[in-house]
Motif scaffolding. Sequence first.
Motif, short mmCIF file in Angstrom:
data_model
loop_
_atom_site.label_atom_id
_atom_site.label_comp_id
_atom_site.label_asym_id
_atom_site.label_seq_id
_atom_site.Cartn_x
_atom_site.Cartn_y
_atom_site.Cartn_z
N GLN A 392 -55.83 46.62 108.58
CA GLN A 392 -54.60 47.30 108.91
C GLN A 392 -54.69 48.05 110.22
O GLN A 392 -55.79 48.46 110.42
N LEU A 393 -53.65 47.74 111.08
CA LEU A 393 -53.63 48.36 112.31
C LEU A 393 -52.39 49.42 112.32
O LEU A 393 -51.27 49.23 111.79
N GLN A 394 -52.73 50.38 113.33
CA GLN A 394 -51.71 51.34 113.64
C GLN A 394 -51.49 51.35 115.03
O GLN A 394 -52.48 51.67 115.86
N TRP A 395 -50.32 51.48 115.79
CA TRP A 395 -50.16 51.33 117.16
C TRP A 395 -49.22 52.36 117.59
O TRP A 395 -48.23 52.62 116.90
N VAL A 396 -49.66 53.22 118.71
CA VAL A 396 -48.71 53.87 119.69
C VAL A 396 -48.81 53.59 120.92
O VAL A 396 -49.65 53.35 121.56
N ASN A 397 -47.68 53.34 121.92
CA ASN A 397 -47.75 53.08 122.93
C ASN A 397 -46.81 54.13 124.02
O ASN A 397 -45.85 54.76 123.48
N ALA A 398 -47.37 54.04 125.11
CA ALA A 398 -46.52 55.30 125.99
C ALA A 398 -46.64 54.59 127.47
O ALA A 398 -47.34 54.76 128.29
N GLY A 399 -45.68 53.45 127.40
CA GLY A 399 -45.52 52.77 128.86
C GLY A 399 -46.29 51.63 129.13
O GLY A 399 -46.22 50.85 130.14
N GLN A 400 -47.15 51.07 128.20
CA GLN A 400 -47.98 49.97 128.52
C GLN A 400 -47.49 48.63 128.16
O GLN A 400 -46.40 48.72 127.26
N PRO A 401 -47.86 47.40 128.63
CA PRO A 401 -47.31 46.37 128.34
C PRO A 401 -47.61 46.08 126.65
O PRO A 401 -48.24 46.58 126.21
N PHE A 402 -46.59 45.23 126.06
CA PHE A 402 -46.75 44.94 124.60
C PHE A 402 -47.79 44.08 124.57
O PHE A 402 -48.22 43.13 125.30
N PRO A 403 -48.84 44.56 123.57
CA PRO A 403 -50.16 43.75 123.05
C PRO A 403 -49.43 42.11 122.30
O PRO A 403 -48.21 42.19 122.21
#
Length: 500
Positions: A392-403
């Motif tokens: 199980q993964l949880q993501w948060v992004n702040a301006g980075q390219p989409f994985p």
Amino acid sequence: MMQRLAQWHLQPSLAEARRVRERLTEVLERENAPFISAFQLACAELIVNLSRYPDPPPTKVELLLSRDEQHWWLELKDNGPSFNNFSQLINDPDPLAAAESGMGLKLLAQMFADIRYIPACFREDAQNVMVLRQPLSDQQPTRKTLLVVDDDPSYRAIVTAYLSDRYQVVEAQSVSEAFAQVLTYQPELVICDVQMPDEDGPVLFDKLSHIPDAAHTAFIYLSGSQDSETLSRALSRPIDDFLAKPVTREQLVQTIERVLQRRNYLNQQIRRELEERVTLGLQPSLPEQIPGYRVALRSFNPEPGGGDLVQLQQVGEQSMILMADLMGHGLSAKGYSYALAGYLRGLGAAAFNEQLDLEALFGLLSQSFQSDAVLQETLATLIAVQLDASGQLQWVNAGQPFPLHISQAGVVPIEVEGALPGLGVGNYTSLTMQLKRGERLLIYSDGFLDAGLPVTEALRQAVLASSALPLAAAADQLLALGLSGPASADDTTLILIEKT
């Protein structure tokens, strides 16, 4: 000599950005200027920024287009509060629409040879100035810039005549004018009279020594003063050389060349030592195994600076990988990266140990980028993924390219979005997904693929083909693929993760 081509007074607004951009385009086309699209974007972005961020907004704004013997200049002056935070999302091909949606200095820094911001506190007119500079021609060699400071216009003219065939020479008749010229032109060397009516040469040296971008400037006194007290005070500063008036052209040129060569040698030695030490502390690394996953990290830095940071936090069966990309090039950017790395390491460890979720962690980071004096000067994009050994993964992004999620079904971007830290956004939304055995994730910086660009079908197929290789070999192949692309001039870091 600087030639003023156009000047506009305006109020910062979207309508004014459109109007001035159109007038600027007319002048640039009339002058057969290159890089017109870059200047269009700069005009739109800077005016829109002034309409949004300073509080209170400026009441006086002036845009100037100029040209000298070597460069095109675009300067934006305003009387508002100095500000530090610029967004840098790159989503729209139209310059004005892109500026309105948040395109920022990151793109401008790639387009212009020189871009800098001079806060009002350093200027006598109490105006902030954004300066962008572009060479007149790619083929024209750039000459070193020297500043000649003397209250005697006749002697300034003599010195300028001695030097103008070898250097770009800028003149100033007083310490206050010289200080402003140094901030604007950033000369390699200042030739300064010791005794002048208002303020003496040592005052200029002292002023420059407190400005990071100017403290490294070479400094020569050229003086006819016979006053022993004045000379003693002047020579108490660690200047590079002293010449007595009158001076011959040969003597002046030889002294300048000797000083510049010595400065260049010392700077290279200092930079080499700092780069070696700081690089060791910034080199991205991850273990090949974390609970439930295999990991392969690859990175490439095309120059000594830049700042792709990778950090790992682990507690029991849970791991958190955080990657940050700092805007900038050269050793100064690396220095900010080093400071930011320490801050993120401490905050990330505390948050992870306290079982703070990623949304709250990024909220704290965003607040810190607004309130911390050092972080206010830092432009960074960040992404974090929390990995449970179960998949199980949880993501948060702040301006980075989409994985990218890589499975037998294909290659799919994980569309998790979020604002850059420091833009006043405190709420971040996380995304949760399940990774199955054998599936892979690709996390990468914009040196591999820019955040504003779509994943092409050719890239999807290349990434999918790499999944047939062992993890380490796949990471090597993907790094080579990224370095062959259009973004390869930037730092490139990629992390390939496979569920075991």
